[in-house]
Design an enzyme around this catalytic site. Structure first.
Site, PDB file in Angstrom:
ATOM      1  N   SER A 144       0.837  -1.200   0.000  1.00 33.48           N
ATOM      2  CA  SER A 144       0.000   0.000   0.000  1.00 33.48           C
ATOM      3  C   SER A 144       0.878   1.257   0.000  1.00 33.48           C
ATOM      4  O   SER A 144       1.644   1.456  -0.943  1.00 33.48           O
ATOM      5  CB  SER A 144      -0.971  -0.064   1.187  1.00 33.48           C
ATOM      6  OG  SER A 144      -2.046   0.815   1.026  1.00 33.48           O
ATOM      7  N   ASP A 225      -8.981  -5.242  -4.497  1.00 31.48           N
ATOM      8  CA  ASP A 225      -8.543  -3.852  -4.400  1.00 31.48           C
ATOM      9  C   ASP A 225      -9.546  -2.993  -5.165  1.00 31.48           C
ATOM     10  O   ASP A 225     -10.238  -3.483  -6.074  1.00 31.48           O
ATOM     11  CB  ASP A 225      -7.141  -3.682  -5.025  1.00 31.48           C
ATOM     12  CG  ASP A 225      -6.021  -3.786  -4.000  1.00 31.48           C
ATOM     13  OD1 ASP A 225      -6.190  -3.258  -2.894  1.00 31.48           O
ATOM     14  OD2 ASP A 225      -4.977  -4.387  -4.320  1.00 31.48           O
ATOM     15  N   HIS A 257      -7.391  -5.947  -0.088  1.00 31.85           N
ATOM     16  CA  HIS A 257      -6.249  -5.060   0.155  1.00 31.85           C
ATOM     17  C   HIS A 257      -5.470  -5.452   1.415  1.00 31.85           C
ATOM     18  O   HIS A 257      -4.307  -5.095   1.553  1.00 31.85           O
ATOM     19  CB  HIS A 257      -6.769  -3.622   0.294  1.00 31.85           C
ATOM     20  CG  HIS A 257      -5.690  -2.591   0.367  1.00 31.85           C
ATOM     21  ND1 HIS A 257      -5.034  -2.110  -0.753  1.00 31.85           N
ATOM     22  CD2 HIS A 257      -5.134  -1.939   1.421  1.00 31.85           C
ATOM     23  CE1 HIS A 257      -4.139  -1.214  -0.395  1.00 31.85           C
ATOM     24  NE2 HIS A 257      -4.175  -1.085   0.925  1.00 31.85           N
TER      25      HIS A 257
END
Length: 274
Positions: A144, A225, A257
């Site tokens: 991320s 995602d 995610h």
């Protein structure tokens, strides 16, 4: 509002609702890190600079040979939460295979400014090279916001550091490579970036031509995602490829995610294997 939704990873998971998934993620990574610290040989809170956040945790291989590769893990948390203290969960499968795992701490916002974080991660690698000569080959892994910071490392001009880390590979997981869209979202409340800062720190805008010794890059993205995260991963991998980098893209089915990175604690997980 649509932009806010697309840059809120917790809204896209089919597993858990957005209020519980963050807490679940914190619990999983913290527990995994505790297990890793209890089971292996570690050096914790190693200072690589003078700042409070400038610390590393090093998980050494179970049977270190004369020299060993190191996976340098850069945590996510939208540059404003999480820490290296939740970032050792990926160590057990790797240390058992002779790989050191290094979790990098950096000053998150609002204390840390985006320029500062990028510089800190670069300096942490310089520190490793200078202080751990047994490390042969560095593999970056970021998740991320950490994937963004790892990608910024790839655009570094190392001449100003007088050290060139031997980066063999980069694994960029569910990352952001263009920061401009988040200027218009809640994410920027803590970061307080200007457009200039966002542009200066967007890997997408600083793709350098691949050198002969350029590392291999793996851009990984989760099935769940958000469309924006998936788009950014695709466009960044295309930009790297166009500049001559060796890039592969891994679209991981059945994960979101958060568990896309949590599952690095599992030996059999495809990303662990890679």
């Amino acid at each position: 509002q649509e932009l806010e939704d697309h840059y809120s990873p917790s809204r896209w998971s089919p597993r858990l609702d957005r209020d519980t998934i963050i807490d679940a993620h914190l619990a999983v990574t913290a527990a995994g890190t505790e297990r890793a610290r209890a089971s292996g040989q570690t050096l914790l809170h190693v200072p690589y600079g003078d700042g409070d956040g400038e610390r590393l945790d090093i998980y050494f291989p179970t049977d270190p040979s004369e020299t060993f590769p190191a996976l340098v893990y850069i945590h996510g948390g939208y540059w404003q939460c999480l820490s290296k203290d939740d970032s050792g969960f990926a160590a057990p499968p790797l240390v058992s295979q002779g790989v050191a795992v290094v979790a990098v701490g950096y000053d998150i916002a609002p204390k840390g400014h985006m320029d500062t974080m990028v510089l800190q991660v670069r300096r942490s690698l310089v520190f490793l090279v200078e202080h751990y000569p047994r490390i042969r080959g560095i593999y970056l892994c970021g998740h991320s916001a950490g994937a963004h910071l790892a990608a910024m490392v790839l655009s570094t001009d190392w001449t100003e550091f007088q050290v060139v880390p031997d980066i063999k590979g980069a694994v960029l997981v569910s990352g952001l490579y263009d920061l401009e869209p988040i200027l218009h979202t809640y994410v920027n409340d803590a970061l307080n970036m200007s457009r200039e800062v966002a542009q200066r720190n967007s890997p997408m805008r600083h793709v350098t031509p691949a050198m002969p010794a350029a590392c291999e890059v793996l851009v990984a993205v989760a099935q769940h995602d958000s469309p924006e995260f998936r788009r950014q991963s695709q466009e960044y991998s295309q930009a790297l490829r166009a500049a001559g980098w060796s890039v592969s893209v891994l679209d991981l089915a059945g994960v979101d995610h958060f568990d896309v990175i949590e599952r690095l604690s599992e030996d059999s997980y495809v990303l662990t294997q890679v």
